[in-house]
Design an enzyme around this catalytic site. Structure first.
Site, PDB file in Angstrom:
ATOM      1  N   LYS A 147       0.787  -1.211   0.053  1.00  0.00           N
ATOM      2  CA  LYS A 147      -0.016   0.013  -0.171  1.00  0.00           C
ATOM      3  C   LYS A 147       0.953   1.078   0.035  1.00  0.00           C
ATOM      4  O   LYS A 147       1.887   1.330   0.519  1.00  0.00           O
ATOM      5  CB  LYS A 147      -0.837  -0.070   1.348  1.00  0.00           C
ATOM      6  CG  LYS A 147      -2.030   0.881   1.098  1.00  0.00           C
ATOM      7  CD  LYS A 147      -3.130  -0.013   0.199  1.00  0.00           C
ATOM      8  CE  LYS A 147      -4.615   0.576   0.439  1.00  0.00           C
ATOM      9  NZ  LYS A 147      -5.586  -0.513   0.084  1.00  0.00           N
TER      10      LYS A 147
HETATM   11  N1  GLU Z   1      -7.145  -0.070  -3.422  1.00  0.00           N
HETATM   12  C1  GLU Z   1      -8.031  -1.080  -3.632  1.00  0.00           C
HETATM   13  C2  GLU Z   1      -7.966  -2.201  -2.294  1.00  0.00           C
HETATM   14  O1  GLU Z   1      -7.915  -1.644  -1.372  1.00  0.00           O
HETATM   15  C3  GLU Z   1      -7.577  -1.910  -5.047  1.00  0.00           C
HETATM   16  C4  GLU Z   1      -6.116  -2.395  -4.772  1.00  0.00           C
HETATM   17  C5  GLU Z   1      -5.530  -2.891  -6.442  1.00  0.00           C
HETATM   18  O2  GLU Z   1      -6.467  -2.899  -7.172  1.00  0.00           O
HETATM   19  O3  GLU Z   1      -4.325  -2.967  -6.473  1.00  0.00           O
HETATM   20  O4  GLU Z   1      -8.138  -3.304  -2.437  1.00  0.00           O
END
Ligand code: GLU
Length: 416
Positions: free
Chosen positions: A108
């Site tokens: 993240k």
């Molecule tokens: N931000 C989204 C999540 O928390 C998508 C992450 C992604 O597609 O890599 O799952």
């Protein structure tokens, strides 16, 4: 009841992880590897503002685990996107990609800022500086960012462009791009579509008739607004909805067309669907069948869990429920479906986008939606079967499946 009030978000996620690791009898070394992020980067993000001043923001990329495939996870622009929050979200990505069994690890990123206070040009410059700061850690087979709270397909277009200026055209380095730049059809709606797909499965199993089922959605960003639209198409009655400015409630059902047309609920009452204004706190405690938190974390806590009236909680947001609230809800017989399953639709279609980019090929939207449902429903069935046979909550079962898969990958790789 356990008192965990002092824990930060990362410690809260690790508390859940530790319980899964205990049940799986993971050896200490493996447990330690899976608790901590593999790598963390903090970067300065200086931005020249439109008025000529320079402001410096803090940017992060936390790579939690890549035993099962490249790091994968969103980029969050939010005033509370600090390091512990990003670590917690990176760890959840590891368990999410493992639970739905797609070949990625977890990561993240984020920039601690208020994107609503920045102009389009300032956001463009901020995104480019952030991308340059983390450029050496990301790559199509290393770490693939995507949108999260406060970011969107435009942010991904800027990231792809900034990365491409150094490395050459590389659409597979980010997902959630605009369709015109190699984004996947269906990606924009995917997280919300996934939430409603799981809702349909769960309703069938409970059973609960979705025709007329009263739902409350906290958050009208990308995920919340798609949930409202698609749940309404399934015959649900959206009785409450909110954004950061507050909520609106109508026990007879809100007019969904007006709700989706209005840009934010902070507008004159005449522009809103008919209903009564409520605070975000009141919204969570409304009388309803299904409560769907689709905004920030830690909104269902020991302070309000005993007053929640929903039969079913679907965690469309990441980490909206504290461990203490989890226990209160379980004692009260309220069914909760966890974030790592409920909101996995986004990363699943990110996986499809990535494969389409690598193959330089495009799927049609029906194919995307069908494959999404297949993967999500399989994960839901697996989680439900484990919860039933082992007498676990859905969160415990989901996490255990994810942790076991990652632990096995670590063991098979044999790099210790
Ligand atoms: N931000 C989204 C999540 O928390 C998508 C992450 C992604 O597609 O890599 O799952």
């Amino acid at each position: 009841m356990l008192s965990v009030q002092q824990l930060n978000p990362f410690e809260e996620v690790n508390l859940l992880f530790d319980r899964a690791a205990d049940r799986l009898c993971l050896p200490d070394g493996c447990r330690e590897m899976l608790r901590r992020p593999w790598r963390e980067l903090q970067v300065q993000v200086p931005v020249r503002m439109d008025d000529g001043q320079v402001k410096v923001f803090a940017g992060y990329r936390v790579q939690h685990n890549a035993a099962r495939g490249p790091y994968k996870g969103g980029v969050r622009y939010h005033p509370e996107a600090g390091l512990d929050e990003i670590r917690a979200l990176a760890s959840l990505m590891t368990w999410k990609t493992a639970l739905v069994n797609i070949p990625f690890g977890g990561a993240k990123g984020g920039v601690q800022c208020d994107p609503n206070a920045l102009s389009h040009d300032e956001l463009n410059r901020l995104t480019r500086r952030y991308t340059i700061g983390i450029e050496h850690l990301i790559a199509p087979h290393r770490d693939i960012p995507a949108p999260d709270m406060g970011t969107n397909s435009q942010t991904m277009a800027w990231m792809m462009d900034a990365y491409g200026l150094i490395h050459g055209h590389s659409p597979a380095v980010v997902t959630g791009k605009p369709v015109e730049l190699g984004g996947s059809l269906g990606r924009e709606a995917a997280t919300g579509r996934g939430v409603v797909t799981i809702l349909q499965e769960m309703a069938r199993d409970m059973p609960m008739d979705l025709k007329g089922a009263r739902i409350v959605v906290q958050g009208l960003g990308n995920v919340g607004s798609w949930v409202v639209r698609l749940a309404n198409e399934q015959g649900c009655k959206v009785v409450g909805a909110s954004d950061a400015s507050g909520g609106i409630y109508n026990p007879k059902g809100l007019d969904v067309t007006t709700l989706l047309a209005v840009k934010g609920l902070d507008v004159p009452a005449d522009d809103l669907p008919a209903g009564e204004r409520v605070t975000n706190q009141e919204l969570l405690e409304l009388d309803c069948d299904v409560l769907i938190p689709a905004a920030i974390g830690n909104v269902i806590t020991a302070a309000n869990a005993s007053r929640i009236k929903a039969r079913l909680i679907m965690e469309a947001a990441n980490h909206p429920t504290t461990p203490e609230a989890d226990e209160i809800l379980a004692d009260r017989g309220i069914v909760l479906l966890p974030d790592i399953l409920v909101n996995a639709g986004g990363v699943i279609v990110s996986y499809f986008e990535w494969t389409q980019n690598l193959q330089e090929f495009r799927w049609d939207e029906d194919q995307v939606n069908q494959e999404l449902a297949k993967i999500l429903i399989a994960a839901y069935r697996e989680m439900r079967a484990k919860a039933k046979t082992r007498n676990l909550t859905y969160r415990e079962a989901a996490l255990e499946i994810g942790v076991e898969r990652v632990a096995r990958a670590v063991e098979l790789r044999g790099f210790v």
